[in-house]
Design a protein around this motif. Structure first.
Motif, PDB file in Angstrom:
ATOM      1  N   ALA A 174     -79.032 -37.800 -61.778  1.00  0.00           N
ATOM      2  CA  ALA A 174     -80.497 -37.948 -61.782  1.00  0.00           C
ATOM      3  C   ALA A 174     -80.943 -38.864 -62.919  1.00  0.00           C
ATOM      4  CB  ALA A 174     -81.156 -36.577 -61.915  1.00  0.00           C
ATOM      5  N   SER A 193     -80.905 -42.730 -62.250  1.00  0.00           N
ATOM      6  CA  SER A 193     -82.063 -43.235 -61.498  1.00  0.00           C
ATOM      7  C   SER A 193     -83.233 -43.511 -62.434  1.00  0.00           C
ATOM      8  CB  SER A 193     -82.480 -42.218 -60.432  1.00  0.00           C
ATOM      9  OG  SER A 193     -81.474 -42.055 -59.451  1.00  0.00           O
ATOM     10  N   TRP A 231     -85.437 -35.214 -61.122  1.00  0.00           N
ATOM     11  CA  TRP A 231     -85.678 -35.800 -59.793  1.00  0.00           C
ATOM     12  C   TRP A 231     -87.132 -36.209 -59.653  1.00  0.00           C
ATOM     13  CZ3 TRP A 231     -81.665 -37.691 -58.067  1.00  0.00           C
ATOM     14  CH2 TRP A 231     -80.467 -37.011 -57.847  1.00  0.00           C
ATOM     15  N   ALA A 257     -88.629 -39.973 -59.088  1.00  0.00           N
ATOM     16  CA  ALA A 257     -89.527 -40.271 -57.974  1.00  0.00           C
ATOM     17  C   ALA A 257     -90.811 -40.930 -58.461  1.00  0.00           C
ATOM     18  CB  ALA A 257     -89.841 -38.980 -57.209  1.00  0.00           C
ATOM     19  N   HIS A 290     -85.943 -39.146 -53.632  1.00  0.00           N
ATOM     20  CA  HIS A 290     -85.911 -38.331 -54.848  1.00  0.00           C
ATOM     21  C   HIS A 290     -86.842 -37.125 -54.735  1.00  0.00           C
ATOM     22  CE1 HIS A 290     -83.688 -41.668 -56.506  1.00  0.00           C
ATOM     23  NE2 HIS A 290     -83.581 -41.062 -57.675  1.00  0.00           N
TER      24      HIS A 290
END
Length: 549
Positions: A406, A409, A461, A465, A508
């Motif tokens: 995670a 990202s 997450w 996003a 996500h």
């Protein structure tokens, strides 16, 4: 007595049990490195498009300018800004790259100083472009196989070691899983750990030929560094090493200057001659040595379009007269084999559809690595005496999983945010984009250590996003290339980038919701409240020791 010993003696371990242990530990020990290599390598299939997005000041290119004209313009500009250099190299624009890039050897560079200068040029005018300093997609590409903040040599050795572990994990996984192909068509929805094991199996089998190819060819591309001794024994003299260099690339070296000054012949005419052989838009690079000297040489290299080999093909001209001296259109069998392996790994020979296929299968490989990492903790948490107080090694793996999966990202999205927010006049701006990437990644590790595992997964997450979903909005506020204008202009680089950011943001969000809702099954024979398990949304386990239900 003998019968009693036979009955009570432990059953010998079979090949599948041994391969299962090898598969699990080979995947875990360097799995965090492999996940980063896979994800950054995946996005690198569109590194040219990312680099275009990273420099919004450059205009949208509706068609590819004539490479012959571009080469002439840039060569004339280099004659003004790089006079006295012994070597120029000009990378020409393509359908995926709207600029011309050049670098040149700096004269009389002292030890410890920069040996090369570089700049980006507008193909329409030949002048240096005024755009923000950024590495763009090149950073993800370089990180994929040599990382950062370490010597390139050691970075590539680490990448090779990780690739070797990946190859061992793939082969041992195939041996372990006796129902590998039948389970590819099996998916038990909402069955807890079994569901994620099915997902892992499907991801593994779906891209198995690709995963084997991409891992092996990645090792082959750097084989001369990993095993240099054969090359050193076979090529001992400088002439032999020079011949080897000509077999592997079109980057010609400067010869001995004659001392007689002459004007450089028409670069446009030399490129035109190469275009008559390979096509108008299939010229990749022009290298000029000793410009302005009678001993000048010009190499015009063929592009990668429709070629399943990266072996160099180029025409060598006399730079003072423009006369064709040599045609290099083939190499030896060994060099050609290496060229094919290199081309298969990079995938630059293909069209847009082929690059998307590479991207999707490589993304599945990224998920395969990530699912294996997290299921190591998923399977072992249920066997812990106190799941709320796991042992130290378990906590280390769990926190590294959160930050590596995670957290990566978040780091990659932060790099793109920095591209839009850092001042254009900032000194060493391109380096600061990279610094932001690693600072953000380090923050995610600290967050994973400080927060409960399940909450850390959910929060990271959601943060990933939010950053991804906000990128198109940030682009709209900071540039003149909002989504609606890109769609109206047919600029699919910017439009596609914005749409893909929203697609990955939605993915996500899905991960965050599943992580928040997931509950760990209660072990049989124990009365306990269901434990919330971190990260099961992503995860399918490594191939189990006994994959049968």
């Amino acid at each position: 007595m003998s019968a009693t010993r036979t009955a009570t003696s432990p059953k010998p371990r079979g090949i599948r049990q041994t391969m299962s242990d090898l598969h699990i530990w080979a995947g875990l020990l360097l799995g965090w490195v492999l996940y980063g290599m896979f994800l950054t390598g995946t996005v690198s299939y569109f590194k040219d498009e990312i680099s275009q997005w990273a420099r919004p000041e450059l205009p949208h290119q509706s068609s590819v300018p004539d490479p012959a004209d571009v080469a002439q313009r840039v060569a004339e500009e280099l004659g003004r800004i790089a006079a006295g250099s012994t070597q120029w190299s000009i990378g020409l624009p393509t359908a995926r790259d709207n600029t011309a890039d050049a670098f040149w050897r700096l004269p009389a560079a002292q030890p410890g100083q920069r040996r090369f200068g570089q700049a980006t040029f507008d193909p329409q005018t030949g002048h240096k472009v005024t755009a923000r300093d950024t590495t763009g997609g090149e950073f993800f590409y370089r990180y994929h196989f040599q990382f950062h903040y370490m010597p390139v040599f050691w970075g590539r050795w680490l990448a090779g070691l990780a690739a070797m572990f990946m190859l061992v994990a793939i082969v041992s996984g195939v041996i372990t899983h006796k129902k590998i192909f039948s389970d590819f068509f099996t998916f038990r929805w909402a069955k807890g750990q079994r569901c994620w094991l099915d997902a892992h199996n499907a991801l593994s089998v779906f891209g198995l030929p690709f995963h084997l190819m991409i891992t092996y060819t990645g090792l082959v591309t750097l084989m001369a560094m990993y095993m240099p001794y054969g090359e050193r024994m076979a090529f001992k003299t400088p002439q032999e090493r020079q011949q080897l260099t000509r077999e592997l690339n079109a980057f010609i070296q400067p010869g001995k200057p004659s001392g007689r000054q002459v004007e450089l012949a028409s670069v446009r005419g030399m490129v035109r001659e190469a275009q008559s052989l390979w096509g108008r838009d299939n010229i990749a690079q022009v290298t000029i040595t000793l410009p302005g000297d009678a001993a000048s040489r010009v190499a015009v290299a063929r592009g990668e379009k429709a070629r399943t080999s990266m072996s160099p093909q180029y025409l060598l001209f006399d730079g003072s007269t423009g006369k064709l001296l040599e045609t290099h259109d083939h190499v030896g069998p060994a060099a050609e084999t290496r060229g094919v392996m290199y081309a298969l790994h990079l995938g630059r020979f293909g069209d847009t559809a082929t690059r998307w296929l590479y991207f999707l299968v490589s993304l599945a490989g990224t998920a395969m690595v990530g699912t294996g990492l997290v299921m190591w903790t998923v399977k072992r948490r249920q066997k812990l005496p106190d799941p709320d107080r796991p042992y130290f090694g378990f906590r280390v793996v769990e926190r590294l999983n959160i930050a590596s999966i995670a957290g990566l990202s978040i780091a990659m999205a932060s790099f793109l945010w920095a591209n839009r927010l850092l001042p254009n006049a900032l000194a060493q701006r391109a380096e600061w984009e990279i610094h932001v990437f690693f600072i953000a990644w380090l923050v995610t590790l600290a967050h994973a250590v400080c927060r409960p595992a399940r909450r850390a997964w959910v929060e990271q997450w959601w943060m990933g996003a939010a950053l991804l979903a906000g990128l198109p909005l940030l682009n709209m506020l900071t540039t003149e290339r909002p989504l609606w204008r890109s769609l109206a202009d047919g600029d699919w680089v910017f439009a596609g980038f914005d749409l893909m950011c929203w697609a990955f943001a939605a993915l996500h969000v899905r991960f965050a919701l599943r992580s928040a809702r997931h509950q760990t099954p209660v072990p049989r024979g124990k009365r306990a409240q269901p434990q919330q398990q971190a990260g099961a949304v992503l995860v399918a386990p490594p191939i189990a020791r006994d994959p049968a239900p």
